[in-house]
Design an enzyme around this catalytic site. Sequence first.
Site, short mmCIF file in Angstrom:
data_model
loop_
_atom_site.label_atom_id
_atom_site.label_comp_id
_atom_site.label_asym_id
_atom_site.label_seq_id
_atom_site.Cartn_x
_atom_site.Cartn_y
_atom_site.Cartn_z
N SER A 43 -0.48 5.55 -3.56
CA SER A 43 0.35 6.49 -4.31
C SER A 43 1.55 5.73 -4.84
O SER A 43 1.78 4.57 -4.47
CB SER A 43 0.81 7.64 -3.42
N LYS A 44 2.32 6.42 -5.67
CA LYS A 44 3.51 5.79 -6.26
C LYS A 44 4.44 5.31 -5.16
O LYS A 44 5.24 4.42 -5.37
CB LYS A 44 4.24 6.80 -7.14
#
Length: 465
Positions: free
Chosen positions: A237-238
Amino acid sequence: MTKVTRFAPSPTGPLHIGGVRTALFNYVYAKQNKGKFLIRVEDTDAERSTEEFEENILKGLSDIGINPDETPVRQSERSELYMLAAEKILDSGNAYWCDCSKETLDEMRKEQEAAGKKPMYDGRSRNLGLERTNNSVLRLKTPQDGELVFHDLVRGEVIFQNSELDDLILLRSDGSPTYHLCNVVDDFNQGVTTVVRGEDHLSNTPRQIHIQNALGYDSLEYAHLPMVLGQDKKRLSKRNAVTSLQDFFDQGYLESSMINMLARLGWSKGDKEIFYLDDLISDFRIQEVQKAGAIFDPSKLDWINNHHLAALSFDDFKNRLIPFLDALGLDYMQKKNNNEIIAAMRSSKPNLLGVAQDLIPYFSELSSYDDKAANKFLIGSEVVLEYVQRKLNGLEEWGEDSIDKALKEAQTGLSLPTPKLNQPIRIAMTGSTQSPSLGLTLSLFNLEEVNKRINAALEYLSHKN
Ligand code: GLU
């Protein structure tokens, strides 16, 4: 039968590398089977979907060479199909209207949780034969017992107990179709034969198969891919990695490197590491995809990008580097030997942005020295700088070999270990201790520039004392 695959992104964020891998595996599977690859934009979540994200996704795929065989379709433009399908299910007796209020559903959930049961709709309106009201949702009559079994190309036989599945909603109370209904109807209408998607959709599959059965559609082939994980083994994920494809392009990772890296996320072929798209079309086997999560390792991507950069012709490499030099405001054209400089530095970093940054001292004035490097090697190096400068000015010919020879002689003359001699000069020339061999580095400048930079270093040192 011709294989038809599809990538079905929801445009609720920029193109994520996990999504690119899904698209890639769909694409490769279709192409190696002489089939078709389609794109469907699943934009029914009107609040979170945007045109910008859709554009970003379609452009990213096209940049990387994953082009669909037909114009992409958008779910937001196909509601008629979903309504017809919902009507068909209702008419066949496989769906029913349910007007349970939110309060009723909340209470049901609480009771189930209190009894230690999985919260799910208990089917209380199923046999009531209710008419539609303003608050009704349409629910699918899901088989209440037995098993749903399907074969997954990656996971083998997958079994779900029907008792674990509740009567899912097909139409919401505002009449809008739900994700599952749209997804199934579209796969059918687009002629999709094979669904390749992330493992996060595995639990949707039995529900979608029940909808297919209610509509009398043929069954599909499935492949659920392992999740892409960050270095911390959590879902990518980011928060734990750079995830947007564009961010990788902005750092100068090649499209072919991204394809290579993504193909290796969950799949391998012996010891082979370097793959281009054509290799994948001949070598990739979806059945060989692993079940366990695949960790994305940025240093592996660097290694792959190094290979792909090295395989480019010089002209191709330079053309790809130019936008990065331009973005840094480097006027490389003003140096006649710019090709020589670029060639000497082309593998200095594993991506084009890094190479362009390393070229700053060669294509612009040197404005500062790396503090750590200067403190360690430059301070107190006046004698070295002056001695080497004199030697270099005495050279009859300016070239890597003659410079190397002069440096050797200087080292013997001053009886210094190599770093004590080389690093001050290197810092004077490039601002840091990183550069190709010193003879080559110096040869990339002319003597006038070398004198200017050594003098500047001496000047800098005179202020330090
Ligand atoms: N729209 C879904 C997603 O973005 C994909 C659904 C599917 O591939 O069936 O995760």
